[in-house]
Design a protein around this motif. Sequence first.
Motif, PDB file in Angstrom:
ATOM      1  N   GLN A   1       0.831  -1.210   0.000  1.00 30.93           N
ATOM      2  CA  GLN A   1       0.000   0.000   0.000  1.00 30.93           C
ATOM      3  C   GLN A   1       0.859   1.251   0.000  1.00 30.93           C
ATOM      4  O   GLN A   1       0.547   2.237  -0.673  1.00 30.93           O
ATOM      5  CB  GLN A   1      -0.925  -0.017   1.211  1.00 30.93           C
ATOM      6  CG  GLN A   1      -1.974   1.093   1.189  1.00 30.93           C
ATOM      7  CD  GLN A   1      -2.866   1.054   2.400  1.00 30.93           C
ATOM      8  OE1 GLN A   1      -2.515   0.432   3.400  1.00 30.93           O
ATOM      9  NE2 GLN A   1      -4.013   1.702   2.330  1.00 30.93           N
ATOM     10  N   LYS A   2       1.994   1.227   0.712  1.00 29.21           N
ATOM     11  CA  LYS A   2       2.875   2.388   0.742  1.00 29.21           C
ATOM     12  C   LYS A   2       3.534   2.611  -0.608  1.00 29.21           C
ATOM     13  O   LYS A   2       3.681   3.752  -1.074  1.00 29.21           O
ATOM     14  CB  LYS A   2       3.923   2.195   1.832  1.00 29.21           C
ATOM     15  CG  LYS A   2       4.795   3.415   2.055  1.00 29.21           C
ATOM     16  CD  LYS A   2       5.692   3.247   3.253  1.00 29.21           C
ATOM     17  CE  LYS A   2       6.518   4.506   3.491  1.00 29.21           C
ATOM     18  NZ  LYS A   2       7.399   4.378   4.675  1.00 29.21           N
ATOM     19  N   VAL A   3       3.952   1.503  -1.288  1.00 29.54           N
ATOM     20  CA  VAL A   3       4.557   1.641  -2.622  1.00 29.54           C
ATOM     21  C   VAL A   3       3.551   2.224  -3.604  1.00 29.54           C
ATOM     22  O   VAL A   3       3.879   3.091  -4.421  1.00 29.54           O
ATOM     23  CB  VAL A   3       5.060   0.260  -3.098  1.00 29.54           C
ATOM     24  CG1 VAL A   3       5.462   0.319  -4.571  1.00 29.54           C
ATOM     25  CG2 VAL A   3       6.235  -0.190  -2.251  1.00 29.54           C
ATOM     26  N   LYS A   4       2.301   1.794  -3.515  1.00 29.61           N
ATOM     27  CA  LYS A   4       1.275   2.325  -4.404  1.00 29.61           C
ATOM     28  C   LYS A   4       1.037   3.817  -4.155  1.00 29.61           C
ATOM     29  O   LYS A   4       0.885   4.599  -5.089  1.00 29.61           O
ATOM     30  CB  LYS A   4      -0.006   1.545  -4.197  1.00 29.61           C
ATOM     31  CG  LYS A   4      -1.114   1.926  -5.164  1.00 29.61           C
ATOM     32  CD  LYS A   4      -2.342   1.062  -4.956  1.00 29.61           C
ATOM     33  CE  LYS A   4      -3.442   1.441  -5.934  1.00 29.61           C
ATOM     34  NZ  LYS A   4      -4.660   0.608  -5.722  1.00 29.61           N
ATOM     35  N   ALA A   5       1.021   4.201  -2.895  1.00 32.29           N
ATOM     36  CA  ALA A   5       0.813   5.619  -2.571  1.00 32.29           C
ATOM     37  C   ALA A   5       1.971   6.474  -3.064  1.00 32.29           C
ATOM     38  O   ALA A   5       1.782   7.591  -3.564  1.00 32.29           O
ATOM     39  CB  ALA A   5       0.646   5.780  -1.063  1.00 32.29           C
ATOM     40  N   LEU A   6       3.207   5.966  -2.936  1.00 26.95           N
ATOM     41  CA  LEU A   6       4.368   6.728  -3.424  1.00 26.95           C
ATOM     42  C   LEU A   6       4.336   6.883  -4.934  1.00 26.95           C
ATOM     43  O   LEU A   6       4.687   7.937  -5.478  1.00 26.95           O
ATOM     44  CB  LEU A   6       5.658   6.032  -2.973  1.00 26.95           C
ATOM     45  CG  LEU A   6       5.920   6.020  -1.470  1.00 26.95           C
ATOM     46  CD1 LEU A   6       7.168   5.208  -1.154  1.00 26.95           C
ATOM     47  CD2 LEU A   6       6.070   7.434  -0.935  1.00 26.95           C
ATOM     48  N   LYS A   7       3.906   5.825  -5.643  1.00 28.75           N
ATOM     49  CA  LYS A   7       3.809   5.934  -7.099  1.00 28.75           C
ATOM     50  C   LYS A   7       2.777   6.975  -7.503  1.00 28.75           C
ATOM     51  O   LYS A   7       3.000   7.775  -8.422  1.00 28.75           O
ATOM     52  CB  LYS A   7       3.448   4.573  -7.682  1.00 28.75           C
ATOM     53  CG  LYS A   7       4.583   3.579  -7.670  1.00 28.75           C
ATOM     54  CD  LYS A   7       4.162   2.262  -8.338  1.00 28.75           C
ATOM     55  CE  LYS A   7       5.315   1.258  -8.346  1.00 28.75           C
ATOM     56  NZ  LYS A   7       4.909  -0.034  -8.987  1.00 28.75           N
ATOM     57  N   LEU A   8       1.645   6.976  -6.835  1.00 25.75           N
ATOM     58  CA  LEU A   8       0.621   7.981  -7.150  1.00 25.75           C
ATOM     59  C   LEU A   8       1.113   9.394  -6.855  1.00 25.75           C
ATOM     60  O   LEU A   8       0.811  10.341  -7.599  1.00 25.75           O
ATOM     61  CB  LEU A   8      -0.652   7.685  -6.349  1.00 25.75           C
ATOM     62  CG  LEU A   8      -1.419   6.423  -6.742  1.00 25.75           C
ATOM     63  CD1 LEU A   8      -2.599   6.212  -5.798  1.00 25.75           C
ATOM     64  CD2 LEU A   8      -1.923   6.513  -8.171  1.00 25.75           C
ATOM     65  N   ALA A   9       1.887   9.563  -5.778  1.00 23.44           N
ATOM     66  CA  ALA A   9       2.410  10.894  -5.447  1.00 23.44           C
ATOM     67  C   ALA A   9       3.397  11.365  -6.501  1.00 23.44           C
ATOM     68  O   ALA A   9       3.378  12.529  -6.926  1.00 23.44           O
ATOM     69  CB  ALA A   9       3.076  10.852  -4.063  1.00 23.44           C
ATOM     70  N   ARG A  10       4.284  10.465  -6.965  1.00 20.24           N
ATOM     71  CA  ARG A  10       5.245  10.858  -8.014  1.00 20.24           C
ATOM     72  C   ARG A  10       4.527  11.164  -9.317  1.00 20.24           C
ATOM     73  O   ARG A  10       4.903  12.097 -10.037  1.00 20.24           O
ATOM     74  CB  ARG A  10       6.259   9.735  -8.221  1.00 20.24           C
ATOM     75  CG  ARG A  10       7.270   9.601  -7.096  1.00 20.24           C
ATOM     76  CD  ARG A  10       8.437   8.749  -7.518  1.00 20.24           C
ATOM     77  NE  ARG A  10       8.046   7.368  -7.760  1.00 20.24           N
ATOM     78  CZ  ARG A  10       8.054   6.399  -6.866  1.00 20.24           C
ATOM     79  NH1 ARG A  10       8.455   6.679  -5.622  1.00 20.24           N
ATOM     80  NH2 ARG A  10       7.691   5.174  -7.164  1.00 20.24           N
ATOM     81  N   LYS A  11       3.472  10.413  -9.600  1.00 22.37           N
ATOM     82  CA  LYS A  11       2.743  10.642 -10.837  1.00 22.37           C
ATOM     83  C   LYS A  11       2.010  11.983 -10.814  1.00 22.37           C
ATOM     84  O   LYS A  11       1.949  12.696 -11.810  1.00 22.37           O
ATOM     85  CB  LYS A  11       1.755   9.508 -11.056  1.00 22.37           C
ATOM     86  CG  LYS A  11       1.040   9.568 -12.401  1.00 22.37           C
ATOM     87  CD  LYS A  11       0.150   8.351 -12.590  1.00 22.37           C
ATOM     88  CE  LYS A  11      -0.559   8.414 -13.943  1.00 22.37           C
ATOM     89  NZ  LYS A  11      -1.452   7.237 -14.130  1.00 22.37           N
ATOM     90  N   SER A  12       1.449  12.364  -9.658  1.00 22.78           N
ATOM     91  CA  SER A  12       0.734  13.635  -9.561  1.00 22.78           C
ATOM     92  C   SER A  12       1.673  14.832  -9.637  1.00 22.78           C
ATOM     93  O   SER A  12       1.295  15.904 -10.113  1.00 22.78           O
ATOM     94  CB  SER A  12      -0.054  13.685  -8.249  1.00 22.78           C
ATOM     95  OG  SER A  12       0.824  13.637  -7.148  1.00 22.78           O
ATOM     96  N   ALA A  13       2.919  14.652  -9.164  1.00 21.14           N
ATOM     97  CA  ALA A  13       3.871  15.770  -9.182  1.00 21.14           C
ATOM     98  C   ALA A  13       4.644  15.867 -10.482  1.00 21.14           C
ATOM     99  O   ALA A  13       5.396  16.820 -10.675  1.00 21.14           O
ATOM    100  CB  ALA A  13       4.858  15.626  -8.023  1.00 21.14           C
ATOM    101  N   LYS A  14       4.457  14.885 -11.383  1.00 16.11           N
ATOM    102  CA  LYS A  14       5.263  14.867 -12.601  1.00 16.11           C
ATOM    103  C   LYS A  14       4.945  16.037 -13.507  1.00 16.11           C
ATOM    104  O   LYS A  14       5.831  16.758 -13.981  1.00 16.11           O
ATOM    105  CB  LYS A  14       5.021  13.545 -13.330  1.00 16.11           C
ATOM    106  CG  LYS A  14       5.915  13.338 -14.546  1.00 16.11           C
ATOM    107  CD  LYS A  14       5.680  11.966 -15.147  1.00 16.11           C
ATOM    108  CE  LYS A  14       6.583  11.756 -16.368  1.00 16.11           C
ATOM    109  NZ  LYS A  14       6.367  10.423 -16.972  1.00 16.11           N
TER     110      LYS A  14
END
Length: 641
Positions: A592-605
């Motif tokens: 769940q933490k890896v998924k949240a980090l991926k979503l955060a990087r994707k939103s900031a891209k």
Amino acid sequence: MVQYNFKKITVVPSRDDFIKITLSCTQRQTPTVVHKGWSISRIRQFYLRKVKYTQQNFHEKLSTIIEDFPRVDNIHPFYADLLRVLYNKDHYKLALGQINTARNIIGKIAKDCVKLVKYGVSLYQCKALKVAALGRMCTVIKRVGPSLAYLEQIRQHMARLPSIDPNTRTLLICGYPNVGKSSFVNKITRADVDVQPYAFTTKSLFVGHTDYRHLRYQVVDTPGILDRPFEDRNIIEMCSITALAHLRAAVLFFLDISSSCGYIRQICMKLVVEMKAEAMKTLVGLGEDPINDDGVLFTLSNLSEEGVMAVKNAACERLLNQRVELKLKSKKMNDCLNLFHVAMPIPRDQRQRPPCIPQAVLEAKAKKEVMTEKRKLKSDLENQNGGAGVYSASLTKHYILANDEWKEDIMPEILNGYNVCDFYTSDISQRLEEVEREGLVQEQDIGDDVDMEGHELTPEKQDDLISIRKMISSRIQQHRIKKSTAESRPTVPRKFDKDKKFTSGRMGRQLSALGLDPTMAINRACSRSRGRKRERSLVCGDSDGHDVMDLDVGQQPNKKLRARSISHSRSRSQPPSEVVVIPGDGFKDSAQKVKALKLARKSAKKRNKDARRGEADRVIPCLKPKHLFSGKRSIGKTSRR
């Protein structure tokens, strides 16, 4: 409560400004284009709308001017006479009358133009009638230009007049010039009247307010009055005469017994008698019952403030008594008495119950006061020993400790930047002995390679070391993730070498022209590149981590694929380390933490690519909003309306 506030009168524009404001408003608020194919009826409505709108604007603005200015016949006599003194009553009425006449004329012009435009047969005829009507309206406004300018001067002067309530409790200060009237007003009120050592410093009425017995009193400072005939008095003196004639107030007539004001006492007393007689005649002329009061003489000094409050209190008390007597004599008092009902209780026994406090209660209260006087308070000790800042009462005097000597011990609350109370427990002494006994207080060299490898550590310490390393690695990973998406390092797209002129082939040709071998330089540049993808079907890795060719492929790999596989031997990405979930992060597991980090990087891209610092940056979703770039535009800039 103030009934008249001349500061709210609307500003009167000049004739040119009046015309510009009205015509520009008509131009902005009505259509301006006649399209081809319009019928004659629509053209008539087009120009009728302009004429009616212009007439309506003129009518509203002129009506506002007429309604805001006070009418001399409808306001309080005090303000009516004050306006007569300050301005010419006939000129004032004539200016308002001309404004009213101009309003009526403009209405007739619009009415006549509407009748003619209704029978217009062409566009030119309707337009000519409209232009003629607007021109005649502007001509009427130009003719009343002097009246508008005169009313604006009157408005500015009236805005500076004090807001005096003629019906409230008032103290009127009058007397000869330079006798201390303004100084007295400054002493008893919060007014700031100018005081100078020469006559006629006060040239108009000034108002201040004071309190007596929880009631607000109005104090009016008047200019000086000289002893001369009524016809010879100027405008400044007539302001004082008007206040004396129309304000029902307690009059305080000031005299300078030292004659330092420049006038002897006999002349001042003569003026007092004359002013009193004139006031009595004025009251009789107005149909009011004059009160025969001989007055009281007080002495005071504005310099030492001796007798100032006594004069104020005496004047307020006499004025209050006078107003109460007048109300008792009025007919309204009988109507009010009929509304009151006094209830008389029926006695239930023969015992006397006087309306007073029982003696036992008074004795108990006196005994309590005596006990309070005997007991010294902390404030009394502080005053006896030098006051605040010199004596400080002990706050630890009543502490309950095993030894009374400990009460005065100094205990640090903050030690080395830490709060001592956070580390204090009941068994702190036992813990300290255990730590000293185990020898864990001594510093250990954590950086030693032997200890870090775990050769000389116990199994328990090895487990602790592993958990510490996991925590450190997770923090490093979080820092790297945060640094990669940091707001201070946005990913800006590359803006040079768009034609790809700077290639490794060009570099090789240039080095060969210089007589150098370009092989090692080209290989080094290719080994650093990470942008190309490897062919996974042709390249794989052995157990030692080296790249070898897949021999199951039917065709022989070419030189390009072989060179690419060799170039990526150093730049192979390492497998991602395990993401550790720290308690308090809010994740149930590492997935769940890896998924949240991926979503955060994707939103900031996207934001990082646009070089935005964060979500709080100014965002312009639409570069040209319709409500700012549509409709008619005036002469000038067209970027913004």
